[in-house]
Scaffold this active site. Sequence first.
Site, mmCIF file in Angstrom:
data_model
loop_
_atom_site.group_PDB
_atom_site.id
_atom_site.type_symbol
_atom_site.label_atom_id
_atom_site.label_comp_id
_atom_site.label_asym_id
_atom_site.label_seq_id
_atom_site.Cartn_x
_atom_site.Cartn_y
_atom_site.Cartn_z
ATOM 1 N N GLU A 1 17.970 67.157 3.440
ATOM 2 C CA GLU A 1 16.517 67.056 3.623
ATOM 3 C C GLU A 1 16.252 66.310 4.925
ATOM 4 O O GLU A 1 16.185 65.086 4.965
ATOM 5 C CB GLU A 1 15.843 66.327 2.456
ATOM 6 N N GLN B 1 10.174 60.188 5.586
ATOM 7 C CA GLN B 1 11.316 60.352 6.482
ATOM 8 C C GLN B 1 11.115 59.517 7.751
ATOM 9 O O GLN B 1 9.980 59.314 8.207
ATOM 10 C CB GLN B 1 11.485 61.827 6.855
ATOM 11 N N ASN C 1 3.721 68.729 -1.771
ATOM 12 C CA ASN C 1 3.943 67.490 -1.045
ATOM 13 C C ASN C 1 4.504 67.768 0.346
ATOM 14 O O ASN C 1 5.423 68.560 0.516
ATOM 15 C CB ASN C 1 4.909 66.585 -1.830
ATOM 16 N N GLY D 1 4.770 62.463 -13.155
ATOM 17 C CA GLY D 1 3.486 61.912 -13.545
ATOM 18 C C GLY D 1 2.767 61.213 -12.415
ATOM 19 O O GLY D 1 1.648 60.722 -12.598
ATOM 20 N N HIS E 1 3.426 62.389 -8.644
ATOM 21 C CA HIS E 1 3.294 63.301 -7.512
ATOM 22 C C HIS E 1 2.265 64.417 -7.730
ATOM 23 O O HIS E 1 1.595 64.834 -6.779
ATOM 24 C CB HIS E 1 4.649 63.943 -7.177
ATOM 25 N N ASP F 1 13.610 64.040 -7.211
ATOM 26 C CA ASP F 1 13.375 63.391 -5.909
ATOM 27 C C ASP F 1 13.503 61.879 -6.056
ATOM 28 O O ASP F 1 12.848 61.107 -5.351
ATOM 29 C CB ASP F 1 12.005 63.775 -5.339
ATOM 30 N N ALA G 1 7.141 57.486 -1.643
ATOM 31 C CA ALA G 1 8.526 57.550 -1.157
ATOM 32 C C ALA G 1 9.461 57.980 -2.276
ATOM 33 O O ALA G 1 10.131 57.162 -2.906
ATOM 34 C CB ALA G 1 8.936 56.189 -0.600
ATOM 35 N N GLY G 2 9.487 59.275 -2.543
ATOM 36 C CA GLY G 2 10.329 59.760 -3.628
ATOM 37 C C GLY G 2 9.784 59.310 -4.975
ATOM 38 O O GLY G 2 8.650 58.840 -5.089
#
Length: 383
Positions: free
Chosen positions: A131, A143, A220, A250, A252, A275, A309-310
């Site tokens: 990724e 990122q 996303n 729950g 994202h 993720d 962040a993830g």
Amino acid sequence: MRTIKGMIYTDKLCFEPGEITVSGDTIEKIVICEAGQLTGEETEQYILPGLVDTHFHGCAGYDFCDGTVEAMRAIASYELTHGITTITPATMTLAEDTLLGICRTCAEAVETETLAEGIPLKDVLKGIYLEGPFISMEKKGAQNPAYIHKPDMEMLKGLQEAAKGMIKIVAIAPETEGAMDCIREGKDSFRFSIAHTCADYETAAEAIREGAAHVTHLYNAMPPFTHRKPGVIGAAAEDERTEVELICDGIHIHPSVVKSTFKLFGAERVVLISDSMMATGMEDGEYALGGQPVQVKGNLALLSDGTIAGSATNLYDCMRTAVRMGVAMEDAVRAASLNPAAAVGMQEECGVLKAGRKADILIADKVLNLREVIKSGVSVAVK
């Protein structure tokens, strides 16, 4: 030899009453019976295939990008004890030398390491998800912008050589310079996934036609789906070859959108991912993702600027959350097992319960509370 009775998620992709016989590390046979042949207790025992997480970054205090054997062992053990029996952890957008080191260490570790549970690391850790760094600056998400790199086939070949062929999926923003050429040249060697992108509908549709038939964490880090600008989401929905990843933690994605996505794409094209980052399974506090500080509270993980962040949720819990959101249990199980296995070309190895396959089996109750994990015929303690 062991026989397990209950409601089995069979290769018909539904639950049927029956029994599974395990011999050594293999499923010897599956016998379907009438519901009345099971005891009351057995009818409340659900037997699932081991789950497959194709996109996550870490857990248990470790990040795959730590690039150490210790991290890879700890990550694989945590996932295994939480019902995820096959993994392809993801890198982040990092310097080329760092990515080369991660790929090299992973390839070496799977050849030599055994987990504390007595299972070879190579039986659990089956690949790498790249990724980044071939992403859009505007949609970088969590990122690191310092290491974003235009798509480069020679760089990708070098990473795959270091990984000894373990790279399964490559994230790419198709609107960036060189992306289409990279997809055309590498589509027979890699599965490209549209990701962290500003691509419009036309660009995304072209990328899919050229071979990028996968979408990274749908909704996303991409333009929204609107009635005049359908973007990546509209292009993916139109092409029946394209599967899409969905994070059901729950946080994202709203439950209504989760249910609508299953209706729009069909259960056969949704790939549940976690993720997850290193805080998964840990207490609230400050952690890191790809070298950037992340503050975690409950299931919410944020960079200092408020960017998500993830996730801090493993795939098994994401699957259960999808069911609580209103997704049919059969569809949620498929999206967390067979679909991700197929996305990385492992549908003949894992993701479904069949005679002759490795015995990667989960035993749960009727609301999917996990009771036991079996990996290659070995019972693993649930944590």
